[in-house]
Design a protein around this motif. Structure first.
Motif, PDB file in Angstrom:
ATOM      1  N   GLU A  33      56.706   2.177  27.755  1.00 46.42           N
ATOM      2  CA  GLU A  33      57.878   2.181  28.632  1.00 46.42           C
ATOM      3  C   GLU A  33      57.883   3.421  29.524  1.00 46.42           C
ATOM      4  O   GLU A  33      58.199   3.347  30.723  1.00 46.42           O
ATOM      5  CB  GLU A  33      59.159   2.114  27.790  1.00 46.42           C
ATOM      6  CG  GLU A  33      60.399   1.922  28.624  1.00 46.42           C
ATOM      7  CD  GLU A  33      61.665   1.858  27.782  1.00 46.42           C
ATOM      8  OE1 GLU A  33      61.579   2.067  26.552  1.00 46.42           O
ATOM      9  OE2 GLU A  33      62.729   1.611  28.358  1.00 46.42           O
ATOM     10  N   ARG A  66      57.545   3.557  33.759  1.00 47.61           N
ATOM     11  CA  ARG A  66      58.342   4.253  34.769  1.00 47.61           C
ATOM     12  C   ARG A  66      57.481   5.216  35.569  1.00 47.61           C
ATOM     13  O   ARG A  66      57.500   5.215  36.788  1.00 47.61           O
ATOM     14  CB  ARG A  66      59.481   5.011  34.097  1.00 47.61           C
ATOM     15  CG  ARG A  66      60.574   4.067  33.668  1.00 47.61           C
ATOM     16  CD  ARG A  66      61.924   4.772  33.560  1.00 47.61           C
ATOM     17  NE  ARG A  66      62.642   4.185  32.467  1.00 47.61           N
ATOM     18  CZ  ARG A  66      62.541   4.580  31.209  1.00 47.61           C
ATOM     19  NH1 ARG A  66      61.784   5.624  30.909  1.00 47.61           N
ATOM     20  NH2 ARG A  66      63.194   3.977  30.249  1.00 47.61           N
ATOM     21  N   SER A  67      56.663   6.045  34.851  1.00 48.22           N
ATOM     22  CA  SER A  67      55.933   7.100  35.568  1.00 48.22           C
ATOM     23  C   SER A  67      54.871   6.513  36.501  1.00 48.22           C
ATOM     24  O   SER A  67      54.532   7.124  37.508  1.00 48.22           O
ATOM     25  CB  SER A  67      55.299   8.070  34.568  1.00 48.22           C
ATOM     26  OG  SER A  67      54.310   7.404  33.812  1.00 48.22           O
ATOM     27  N   CYS A 115      55.659   1.041  37.822  1.00 50.65           N
ATOM     28  CA  CYS A 115      55.795  -0.403  37.572  1.00 50.65           C
ATOM     29  C   CYS A 115      57.248  -0.836  37.711  1.00 50.65           C
ATOM     30  O   CYS A 115      57.550  -1.920  38.230  1.00 50.65           O
ATOM     31  CB  CYS A 115      55.320  -0.760  36.174  1.00 50.65           C
ATOM     32  SG  CYS A 115      53.775  -0.003  35.694  1.00 50.65           S
ATOM     33  N   SER A 116      58.171   0.061  37.242  1.00 48.81           N
ATOM     34  CA  SER A 116      59.587  -0.312  37.214  1.00 48.81           C
ATOM     35  C   SER A 116      60.151  -0.469  38.614  1.00 48.81           C
ATOM     36  O   SER A 116      61.144  -1.151  38.813  1.00 48.81           O
ATOM     37  CB  SER A 116      60.382   0.732  36.430  1.00 48.81           C
ATOM     38  OG  SER A 116      60.166   2.017  36.988  1.00 48.81           O
ATOM     39  N   GLY A 117      59.485   0.145  39.615  1.00 50.21           N
ATOM     40  CA  GLY A 117      59.954   0.030  40.989  1.00 50.21           C
ATOM     41  C   GLY A 117      60.015  -1.414  41.454  1.00 50.21           C
ATOM     42  O   GLY A 117      60.873  -1.777  42.261  1.00 50.21           O
ATOM     43  N   GLY A 121      61.384  -3.622  37.491  1.00 49.12           N
ATOM     44  CA  GLY A 121      62.592  -3.160  36.802  1.00 49.12           C
ATOM     45  C   GLY A 121      63.806  -3.987  37.187  1.00 49.12           C
ATOM     46  O   GLY A 121      63.765  -4.770  38.134  1.00 49.12           O
TER      47      GLY A 121
END
Ligand code: CUA
Length: 313
Positions: free
Chosen positions: A219, A223-224, A227-229, A232
């Protein structure tokens, strides 16, 4: 322990079954070949040139004798074929609820990642009496994980995941090695396979300190690495949602259906253009040469933790 004793120790019921089968095949081959061997010698002596013996052809054939020496070995060999195939097929039927451990092979070391987040190099600690499923990836060339005490060996191939499972019963320390020539230091690519009682294993996990499970490490990477961009909850880009994805069968742009298992998710991260989910633009960048296989395994663990068709895989 001497190398030969290492070789002979049995750490699982599978190992014992393989040994019984091997001994039985050896015995059968001896039983079938010994009469041929000794009769050849006996006839060579008895009918050698210059010996006065009866050389007239035998008048009538013994059909039952001929049929029996064809049918009996045939039946025995079919039995061995079935037994060996059963053992082989069983190696690829992971039981549900198996402990999932990820393996990365690279020149020249083994890295193992436990679901609770602990990682180790050239040593694999497992609890006794519990099924363990390995998901294996190679960072470079073909390697092969060989644990002689379990009688299992499985290739670790770049570009895909391979799987094997085992259940070790006997606590102890065994050998673990690479069985595929993979370069200069192939011969030293190995270490220890350590089977512990479940209590000792729990202690070992606690003592090998990490606060973050593999999924939680995934997880953080999610984020780093950005991927979450897109994936998410607050993303504006139209990217597939990952909640509930794992293990589901999904349609692709080109009409194929695929199961979103660990291998598919890995490929989608490293080779996103190869299989575009139906209804989505092909805008995902590749993470080849950016993420290591060990990091991809963390992301897969994270996506698996988001739920899906099969919780255990
Ligand atoms: Cu890795 Cu041989």
């Amino acid at each position: 322990m001497s190398p030969i004793l290492h070789w002979l120790s049995e750490a699982s019921t599978h190992a014992a079954a393989v040994d019984r089968l091997f001994a039985a095949v050896t015995l059968l081959v001896l039983l079938l070949s010994a009469p041929v061997f000794f009769l050849t010698i006996a006839f060579a002596v008895r009918y050698r040139r210059g010996r006065l013996v009866d050389r007239r052809p035998v008048p009538n054939r013994n059909v039952w004798l001929e049929v029996s020496w064809t049918i009996i070995p045939f039946v025995l060999l079919v039995f061995f074929f079935i037994r060996a195939t059963t053992l082989f097929v069983d190696l690829y039927q992971t039981p549900p609820g198996a402990l999932q451990i990820d393996v990365v092979a690279k020149q020249w070391m083994w890295k193992f990642q436990h679901p609770e987040g602990q990682a180790e190099i050239n040593e694999l600690h497992v609890p006794a009496g519990q099924a363990v499923a390995l998901t294996m990836a190679s960072q470079d060339v073909i390697h092969s994980l060989f644990i002689p005490a379990l009688r299992i060996k499985e290739d670790v191939v770049p570009g895909r995941y391979t799987h094997i499972w085992f259940k070790a019963d006997e606590p102890g320390e065994y050998q673990l090695t690479c069985a595929e020539f993979c370069g200069t230091n192939h011969s030293v690519m190995g270490g220890h396979f350590i089977v512990m009682t479940p209590e000792d294993y729990a202690d070992w996990l606690r003592g090998s300190g990490t606060d973050l499970s593999l999924a939680a490490q995934g997880e953080a990477l999610f984020r780093s690495r950005g991927c979450s961009g897109c994936h998410g909850p607050s993303a504006t880009v139209h990217a597939p949602k990952l909640e509930g994805l794992f293990g589901k069968t999904i349609p692709l742009q080109d009409g194929r259906m695929v199961t979103a298992d660990a291998g598919y998710i890995r490929d989608s991260i490293l080779l996103p253009q190869a299989a575009i989910a139906a209804g989505y633009p092909p805008i995902m960048p590749t993470y080849q040469n950016i993420l290591g296989e060990d990091e991809v395994q963390k992301l897969v663990a994270y996506i698996q933790s988001l739920g899906g068709a099969k919780e255990q895989q």
